[in-house]
Design a protein around this motif. Structure first.
Motif, mmCIF file in Angstrom:
data_model
loop_
_atom_site.group_PDB
_atom_site.id
_atom_site.type_symbol
_atom_site.label_atom_id
_atom_site.label_comp_id
_atom_site.label_asym_id
_atom_site.label_seq_id
_atom_site.Cartn_x
_atom_site.Cartn_y
_atom_site.Cartn_z
ATOM 1 N N PRO A 213 0.809 -1.220 0.000
ATOM 2 C CA PRO A 213 0.000 0.000 0.000
ATOM 3 C C PRO A 213 0.846 1.275 0.000
ATOM 4 N N SER A 214 1.992 1.273 0.663
ATOM 5 C CA SER A 214 2.822 2.476 0.699
ATOM 6 C C SER A 214 3.354 2.805 -0.689
ATOM 7 N N THR A 215 3.628 1.787 -1.503
ATOM 8 C CA THR A 215 4.114 2.010 -2.853
ATOM 9 C C THR A 215 3.027 2.645 -3.706
ATOM 10 N N ILE A 216 1.803 2.198 -3.555
ATOM 11 C CA ILE A 216 0.684 2.755 -4.309
ATOM 12 C C ILE A 216 0.476 4.204 -3.916
ATOM 13 N N ALA A 217 0.537 4.525 -2.633
ATOM 14 C CA ALA A 217 0.362 5.896 -2.177
ATOM 15 C C ALA A 217 1.480 6.784 -2.722
ATOM 16 N N ALA A 218 2.711 6.276 -2.746
ATOM 17 C CA ALA A 218 3.836 7.052 -3.255
ATOM 18 C C ALA A 218 3.665 7.338 -4.738
ATOM 19 N N GLN A 219 3.115 6.391 -5.496
ATOM 20 C CA GLN A 219 2.918 6.602 -6.924
ATOM 21 C C GLN A 219 1.886 7.692 -7.177
ATOM 22 N N LYS A 220 0.890 7.821 -6.329
ATOM 23 C CA LYS A 220 -0.140 8.839 -6.518
ATOM 24 C C LYS A 220 0.387 10.232 -6.199
ATOM 25 N N GLU A 221 1.367 10.346 -5.336
ATOM 26 C CA GLU A 221 1.885 11.648 -4.938
ATOM 27 C C GLU A 221 2.782 12.269 -5.996
ATOM 28 N N ILE A 222 3.444 11.479 -6.808
ATOM 29 C CA ILE A 222 4.390 11.985 -7.791
ATOM 30 C C ILE A 222 3.664 12.200 -9.113
ATOM 31 N N PRO A 223 3.599 13.467 -9.601
ATOM 32 C CA PRO A 223 2.934 13.710 -10.878
ATOM 33 C C PRO A 223 3.784 13.194 -12.038
ATOM 34 N N SER A 224 3.130 12.834 -13.098
ATOM 35 C CA SER A 224 3.837 12.328 -14.285
ATOM 36 C C SER A 224 4.528 13.490 -15.006
ATOM 37 N N ASN A 225 5.452 13.150 -15.879
ATOM 38 C CA ASN A 225 6.156 14.173 -16.658
ATOM 39 C C ASN A 225 5.193 14.955 -17.538
ATOM 40 N N GLU A 226 4.179 14.282 -18.052
ATOM 41 C CA GLU A 226 3.207 14.958 -18.899
ATOM 42 C C GLU A 226 2.439 16.009 -18.103
ATOM 43 N N LYS A 227 2.059 15.669 -16.853
ATOM 44 C CA LYS A 227 1.332 16.633 -16.022
ATOM 45 C C LYS A 227 2.221 17.819 -15.681
ATOM 46 N N LEU A 228 3.491 17.547 -15.376
ATOM 47 C CA LEU A 228 4.417 18.642 -15.092
ATOM 48 C C LEU A 228 4.586 19.542 -16.306
ATOM 49 N N ALA A 229 4.713 18.928 -17.474
ATOM 50 C CA ALA A 229 4.864 19.711 -18.701
ATOM 51 C C ALA A 229 3.623 20.563 -18.946
ATOM 52 N N MET A 230 2.444 20.016 -18.705
ATOM 53 C CA MET A 230 1.205 20.775 -18.883
ATOM 54 C C MET A 230 1.138 21.942 -17.897
ATOM 55 N N GLN A 231 1.525 21.705 -16.631
ATOM 56 C CA GLN A 231 1.515 22.772 -15.640
ATOM 57 C C GLN A 231 2.485 23.881 -16.025
ATOM 58 N N ILE A 232 3.655 23.509 -16.514
ATOM 59 C CA ILE A 232 4.648 24.501 -16.928
ATOM 60 C C ILE A 232 4.125 25.306 -18.111
ATOM 61 N N THR A 233 3.486 24.626 -19.056
ATOM 62 C CA THR A 233 2.934 25.313 -20.216
ATOM 63 C C THR A 233 1.844 26.294 -19.794
ATOM 64 N N GLU A 234 0.989 25.876 -18.869
ATOM 65 C CA GLU A 234 -0.062 26.780 -18.381
ATOM 66 C C GLU A 234 0.538 27.999 -17.702
ATOM 67 N N LEU A 235 1.603 27.791 -16.913
ATOM 68 C CA LEU A 235 2.274 28.921 -16.266
ATOM 69 C C LEU A 235 2.871 29.868 -17.301
ATOM 70 N N ARG A 236 3.481 29.306 -18.341
ATOM 71 C CA ARG A 236 4.055 30.142 -19.396
ATOM 72 C C ARG A 236 2.970 30.970 -20.070
#
Length: 158
Positions: free
Chosen positions: A107-130
């Protein structure tokens, strides 16, 4: 104020450079994130506009970020250059793991996976900020023009 905005843009670009993994393939499917972009014949604002590309249009490119990016439509009919700041890696379909594999995972591994955003989500957030920063700069330029008009009107009334 402008130095702060530039610092934010540079910081976002640095994060994007480290967050987006290197692409093994020679071409990647990217999605246009801006409301509309001009596809140009060469990498210059003065270059002839080949087409207008709308938001969420998928294009093929070597990379989905950076300055000028050479892209082509998925059907191959349109080729040209577009600003990399308005592109994001197209989301890929990921098959879900079978239920037996999920049950075996701690269960701790599953919780850790949910906390880390994917590269695609990070790229989308950066694009929105730009896009937000560019919108703020545009609004500030418009306000400065209006202030100059008001000042000149007040000077003429004296």
């Amino acid at each position: 104020m402008r130095k702060d905005i530039r610092s934010i843009i540079l910081a976002a670009a640095a994060v994007a450079a480290f967050a987006v993994p290197a692409v093994a393939e020679s071409s990647t499917v990217c999605t246009v994130t801006a409301p509309e972009m001009r596809l140009r014949k060469s990498p210059s604002k003065k270059a002839k506009v080949v087409a207008i590309i709308k938001k969420d249009t998928k294009v093929t490119a070597e990379q989905c970020s950076g300055g000028w990016v050479k892209v082509s439509s998925q059907d191959g009919k349109l080729n040209g250059y577009i600003g990399g700041w308005a592109l994001a890696a197209a989301p890929t379909q990921v098959a879900e793991a079978p239920a037996t594999q999920v049950a075996d995972t701690a269960p701790s591994t599953i919780a850790a996976q949910k906390e880390i955003p994917s590269n695609e989500k990070l790229a989308m957030q950066i694009t929105e900020l730009r896009l937000n920063v560019l919108g703020i700069e545009r609004d500030m330029q418009q306000m400065h023009k209006e202030i100059r008009k008001i000042k000149s009107t007040l000077r003429h009334k004296k």
